[in-house]
Every structure is written in structure tokens, then in C-alpha cells.
Design a protein around this motif. Structure first.
Motif, PDB file in Angstrom:
ATOM      1  N   UNK A 203       0.835  -1.199   0.000  1.00 22.58           N
ATOM      2  CA  UNK A 203       0.000   0.000   0.000  1.00 22.58           C
ATOM      3  C   UNK A 203       0.871   1.251   0.000  1.00 22.58           C
ATOM      4  N   UNK A 204       1.931   1.246   0.829  1.00 16.69           N
ATOM      5  CA  UNK A 204       2.829   2.391   0.920  1.00 16.69           C
ATOM      6  C   UNK A 204       3.565   2.601  -0.397  1.00 16.69           C
ATOM      7  N   UNK A 205       4.010   1.499  -1.020  1.00 14.01           N
ATOM      8  CA  UNK A 205       4.733   1.592  -2.279  1.00 14.01           C
ATOM      9  C   UNK A 205       3.866   2.186  -3.381  1.00 14.01           C
ATOM     10  N   UNK A 206       2.619   1.706  -3.440  1.00 14.71           N
ATOM     11  CA  UNK A 206       1.699   2.227  -4.461  1.00 14.71           C
ATOM     12  C   UNK A 206       1.384   3.696  -4.232  1.00 14.71           C
ATOM     13  N   UNK A 207       1.201   4.080  -2.960  1.00 22.44           N
ATOM     14  CA  UNK A 207       0.906   5.468  -2.641  1.00 22.44           C
ATOM     15  C   UNK A 207       2.095   6.370  -2.961  1.00 22.44           C
ATOM     16  N   UNK A 208       3.309   5.891  -2.667  1.00 24.46           N
ATOM     17  CA  UNK A 208       4.511   6.677  -2.932  1.00 24.46           C
ATOM     18  C   UNK A 208       4.660   6.940  -4.428  1.00 24.46           C
ATOM     19  N   UNK A 209       4.359   5.931  -5.240  1.00 26.71           N
ATOM     20  CA  UNK A 209       4.428   6.079  -6.699  1.00 26.71           C
ATOM     21  C   UNK A 209       3.386   7.083  -7.187  1.00 26.71           C
ATOM     22  N   UNK A 210       2.180   6.970  -6.647  1.00 25.39           N
ATOM     23  CA  UNK A 210       1.076   7.861  -7.032  1.00 25.39           C
ATOM     24  C   UNK A 210       1.381   9.313  -6.653  1.00 25.39           C
ATOM     25  N   UNK A 211       1.901   9.524  -5.427  1.00 26.00           N
ATOM     26  CA  UNK A 211       2.181  10.879  -4.959  1.00 26.00           C
ATOM     27  C   UNK A 211       3.376  11.497  -5.690  1.00 26.00           C
ATOM     28  N   UNK A 221       8.167  11.123   4.204  1.00 23.76           N
ATOM     29  CA  UNK A 221       7.489  10.234   5.141  1.00 23.76           C
ATOM     30  C   UNK A 221       6.301  10.909   5.825  1.00 23.76           C
ATOM     31  N   UNK A 222       6.451  12.189   6.121  1.00 24.17           N
ATOM     32  CA  UNK A 222       5.371  12.939   6.767  1.00 24.17           C
ATOM     33  C   UNK A 222       4.149  13.028   5.859  1.00 24.17           C
ATOM     34  N   UNK A 223       4.370  13.304   4.573  1.00 25.84           N
ATOM     35  CA  UNK A 223       3.265  13.407   3.624  1.00 25.84           C
ATOM     36  C   UNK A 223       2.593  12.051   3.408  1.00 25.84           C
ATOM     37  N   UNK A 224       3.409  11.027   3.342  1.00 26.82           N
ATOM     38  CA  UNK A 224       2.862   9.675   3.182  1.00 26.82           C
ATOM     39  C   UNK A 224       2.037   9.273   4.408  1.00 26.82           C
ATOM     40  N   UNK A 232       4.286   9.167  11.240  1.00 28.08           N
ATOM     41  CA  UNK A 232       5.500   9.180  10.426  1.00 28.08           C
ATOM     42  C   UNK A 232       6.434   8.054  10.840  1.00 28.08           C
ATOM     43  N   UNK A 233       6.466   7.741  12.137  1.00 30.72           N
ATOM     44  CA  UNK A 233       7.323   6.668  12.638  1.00 30.72           C
ATOM     45  C   UNK A 233       6.888   5.321  12.064  1.00 30.72           C
TER      46      UNK A 233
END
Length: 254
Positions: A203-211, A221-224, A232-233
Motif C-alpha cells: 500500500x505504501x509503495x503504491x501510494x509513494x508512486x502515485x504521490x 514520510x510525513x506526507x505519506x 510518520x514513525x
């Protein structure tokens, strides 16, 4: 076994009779009822299992009365299977004690006789393997089931007291069952946890690509964290786990 329909009818009738006797019977009653049929041990074992499955208690029968065969280990890894077979071969020379003998030896153990304690452990190693057989279709390999059962055996021997109100055999059997079942629950929890982490990482990987496409730069990390609704932690922990997994799976270059 004779006429199949007659056998099934007799089997159903026997169960009905047993249910009228407070759902209880014995192996001898079963042998006597089917004495007109030429049954071998395997066929009798099938009847015992069927009767138990119908909710009838057989006083002098336990599921692990049936012998263990190599069939029970063929699904395991070849090395695992070999280790288990060697272990089983070593147990062939171990003598099991009768319930009365166990109670006598247990009393000696409680009086401080360490040799009695060792005898109780050694004579019940085969019981562990028979109980482990009941769980062989679950996630843990047979070797692990036996290992967990042996731990339960040791704990049971150390915790047994005559004041418990049950025989040593009953107490030890319950301790072995509990140890194996606890291990299966723990293994299940770890599997579920691993799946959750993997799902979160995807989920994080897909969101990072999208953003990254939206912002035309890598998201922090804060935005994610804000987008995922976590701290963020937690994002950094997921990133670290994902990175560790990639490092482990990456082939070593010469």
C-alpha cells in the motif's frame, strides 16, 4: 468385511445403542457386536474413529492408539522427514508404562526421585509423537510438532501434583496437547502479522508512486503518513521492513 450395506446398517444401529447408554461404550463391546465379521485391526480402527466422530466416548480408546506410519511424514521436507524417521526408530526401544505403573513412578518422582522423573519423560516420548500425529495436517512440520510436544511433556512432568485430581497420563496428555496447540496459535498469529506487514508495504509503495506523479517529486514520510492516516514513525518502520526484505532477497554478486 462382508456385505457393505449390512455393515453400515449394523454400524448405525450400534451408534444408536451406544447413545442410549449415555453416549458411552468400550472397545470390547464393539468387538463383541461385530464378532460375526472377520475384521482386521485397520477396520476396527475405522469403526472406533467413526463411533467417536458420532459423539460416543469409547472408555478404553484414544485416537493415538493407532500406529504411526511413514505415510504421516511424506509431505514433509526430505531432510525433515529423515530426521523424524531417525527419531522414531530410536523410540522403538523405549518401553511405555501402564497407567498404574505411571502413578507409582509419579509418586516416587514427587518424593524427589530424579530417576523416576527421567523414566516418566523417556516412557512418554512415544506418546508425544502419537499426539503430534493428530496435528500433522496443520501448518507446522511434524518435527516442530514433536519438539513442541516434548516441551509440553517436560513442563507437565515438572508441574504434576497428585492433588490435581487427574491421573498422570491425563495430565501429561493435556500438557502435550496444550503445548502443540499454543505453538500452532502463535504460528498462525505470526503468519497473519507477516501478511499484514506485506499488505501495508504494498500500500505504501503504491501510494509513494502515485504521490510522486502528483507532486513531481518523491513524497516525504510525513506526507505519506498523513495520506495513509498513520504516524510518520510507522511509515519509517514499514520502509525499513521493506528495505530489509529486499536486501535479504537480493542475490549475492560475486
Amino acid at each position: 468385511m462382508g456385505d457393505k450395506n449390512k455393515f453400515l446398517q449394523d454400524l448405525t444401529t450400534f451408534v444408536k445403542i451406544a447413545k442410549t447408554n449415555h453416549n458411552r461404550t468400550t472397545k470390547q463391546e464393539i468387538r463383541d457386536y461385530f464378532s460375526d465379521m472377520n475384521l482386521d485391526e485397520g477396520q476396527r480402527a475405522m469403526i472406533y474413529r467413526y463411533v467417536v466422530d458420532q459423539g460416543v466416548f469409547i472408555e478404553d480408546y484414544e485416537l493415538w492408539d493407532e500406529p504411526i506410519s511413514e505415510e504421516d511424514f511424506r509431505e514433509e521436507d526430505k531432510v525433515e522427514s529423515a530426521i523424524v524417521k531417525i527419531y522414531m526408530d530410536e523410540l522403538k526401544d523405549k518401553n511405555e508404562l501402564s497407567p498404574d505403573q505411571e502413578q507409582f513412578v509419579a509418586r516416587k518422582m514427587l518424593d524427589g526421585d530424579m530417576e523416576a522423573r527421567d523414566l516418566l519423560i523417556e516412557s512418554n516420548l512415544t506418546l508425544v509423537t502419537k499426539i503430534a500425529k493428530e496435528y500433522k495436517s496443520r501448518n507446522l512440520p511434524m518435527g516442530d510438532l514433536i519438539q513442541e510436544g516434548n516441551i509440553g511433556l517436560l513442563m507437565g512432568v515438572n508441574e504434576y501434583e497428585l492433588s490435581t485430581g487427574v491421573t498422570f497420563h491425563e495430565f501429561i496428555s493435556n500438557a502435550i496437547h496444550k503445548a502443540i496447540e499454543d505453538a500452532l496459535v502463535e504460528d498462525s498469529r505470526e503468519t497473519i502479522s507477516a501478511k499484514k506487514v506485506a499488505s501495508r508495504a504494498n500500500e505504501l509503495s503504491e501510494l509513494a508512486t502515485e504521490m510522486a506523479k502528483e507532486l513531481e517529486r518523491e513524497a516525504t514520510p510525513s506526507e505519506l503518513a498523513e495520506r495513509m492516516g498513520i504516524t510518520e514513525e510507522q511509515v519509517r518502520q514499514i520502509m525499513k521492513i521493506s528495505l530489509d526484505a529486499v536486501t535479504v532477497e537480493e542475490p549475492t554478486r560475486s
